[in-house]
Scaffold this motif. Structure first.
Motif, short mmCIF file in Angstrom:
data_model
loop_
_atom_site.label_atom_id
_atom_site.label_comp_id
_atom_site.label_asym_id
_atom_site.label_seq_id
_atom_site.Cartn_x
_atom_site.Cartn_y
_atom_site.Cartn_z
N PHE A 125 -34.58 -9.44 36.75
CA PHE A 125 -33.81 -8.51 37.56
C PHE A 125 -34.65 -7.29 37.90
O PHE A 125 -35.42 -6.82 37.07
N LEU A 126 -34.50 -6.78 39.10
CA LEU A 126 -35.06 -5.50 39.51
C LEU A 126 -33.95 -4.48 39.35
O LEU A 126 -32.82 -4.71 39.81
N LEU A 127 -34.23 -3.38 38.67
CA LEU A 127 -33.22 -2.35 38.41
C LEU A 127 -33.58 -1.08 39.18
O LEU A 127 -34.22 -0.18 38.65
N PRO A 128 -33.19 -0.98 40.44
CA PRO A 128 -33.57 0.18 41.25
C PRO A 128 -32.79 1.44 40.90
O PRO A 128 -33.18 2.54 41.27
N GLY A 129 -31.69 1.31 40.19
CA GLY A 129 -30.89 2.47 39.80
C GLY A 129 -30.11 2.16 38.54
O GLY A 129 -30.14 1.05 38.02
N ALA A 130 -29.37 3.17 38.07
CA ALA A 130 -28.64 3.02 36.81
C ALA A 130 -27.50 2.01 36.91
O ALA A 130 -27.09 1.43 35.91
N THR A 131 -26.97 1.78 38.12
CA THR A 131 -25.81 0.90 38.25
C THR A 131 -26.07 -0.30 39.16
O THR A 131 -25.14 -1.02 39.51
N ARG A 132 -27.31 -0.53 39.51
CA ARG A 132 -27.62 -1.60 40.46
C ARG A 132 -28.67 -2.54 39.89
O ARG A 132 -29.66 -2.10 39.29
N ALA A 133 -28.44 -3.85 40.05
CA ALA A 133 -29.40 -4.85 39.60
C ALA A 133 -29.55 -5.91 40.69
O ALA A 133 -28.55 -6.39 41.23
N ILE A 134 -30.80 -6.26 40.99
CA ILE A 134 -31.07 -7.29 42.00
C ILE A 134 -31.75 -8.45 41.29
O ILE A 134 -32.81 -8.28 40.66
#
Length: 199
Positions: A125-134
């Motif tokens: 997973f890429l975690l670009p922010g505290a509440t977002r996962a790609i």
């Protein structure tokens, strides 16, 4: 520009550490006779690689008793700076079972070495922010499905038991400080002095 390849990338070799390796880590000549412990092969480091080396060498010597006899009373010694094997191996480990199969043929590594199980599935997973996962496709070098999950310290302790059963002497709390060089060849290592005074 010094230390750069012209593309803005630093070249590590251009920034050597402030260490004079020949002066700090090599001692010419051997120590006095009363300070020497003769061993056939000294392995520095009781981690997975050092212990795998001790196990494989023990297997070879078991098959060739004349060679083992030629290495003296202590054919294999493993120097480990930690208080015990595994005390400096703190992380987990994912290990390809074929590697352990080659080292310990005919044994089940899960039962013999205490694996916690087999990797069943994996995700990246890429975690670009505290509440977002790609979720991303797993890159080929990260594929671990079918590999074994270990506590690295437990694996090291189990490998140490195997090495000792094959005749290796494990020397904990023994740090190798300098190479002993004589006639252009490494003849041994000097361990740190312990127990000489209160420090």
């Amino acid at each position: 520009m010094a230390g750069s390849n012209g593309k803005g990338t630093a070249i590590p070799a251009a920034y050597p550490p402030p260490v004079d390796s020949p002066d700090e880590f090599i001692k010419r000549g051997l120590d006095p006779e009363d300070e020497i412990i003769e061993v056939g092969v000294a392995i520095v480091g009781g981690g997975p690689a050092g212990l795998a080396c001790a196990i494989r060498l023990g297997q070879i010597l078991e098959a060739e008793p004349a060679l083992a006899e030629g290495l003296g009373e202590v054919p294999i010694a493993v120097l480990e700076k930690g208080k015990s094997l595994g005390s400096h191996s703190l992380s987990g480990a994912i290990v390809h079972p074929a590697v352990l199969g080659e080292l310990l043929p005919g044994e089940d590594p899960v039962a013999a070495l205490g694996a916690h199980g087999v990797v069943q599935k994996e995700s990246v997973f890429l975690l670009p922010g505290a509440t977002r996962a790609i979720r991303l496709p797993t890159p080929p070098p990260f594929h671990n499905k079918g590999n074994l999950v270990f506590s690295l310290s437990q694996l090291v302790r189990k490998l140490g038991d195997r090495a000792e059963a094959l005749g290796a002497y494990i020397l904990p709390e023994t740090d190798a400080q300098t190479l002993l060089v004589e006639d252009g060849g490494v003849r041994g290592v000097r361990a740190g002095a312990k127990g000489l005074d209160r420090d």
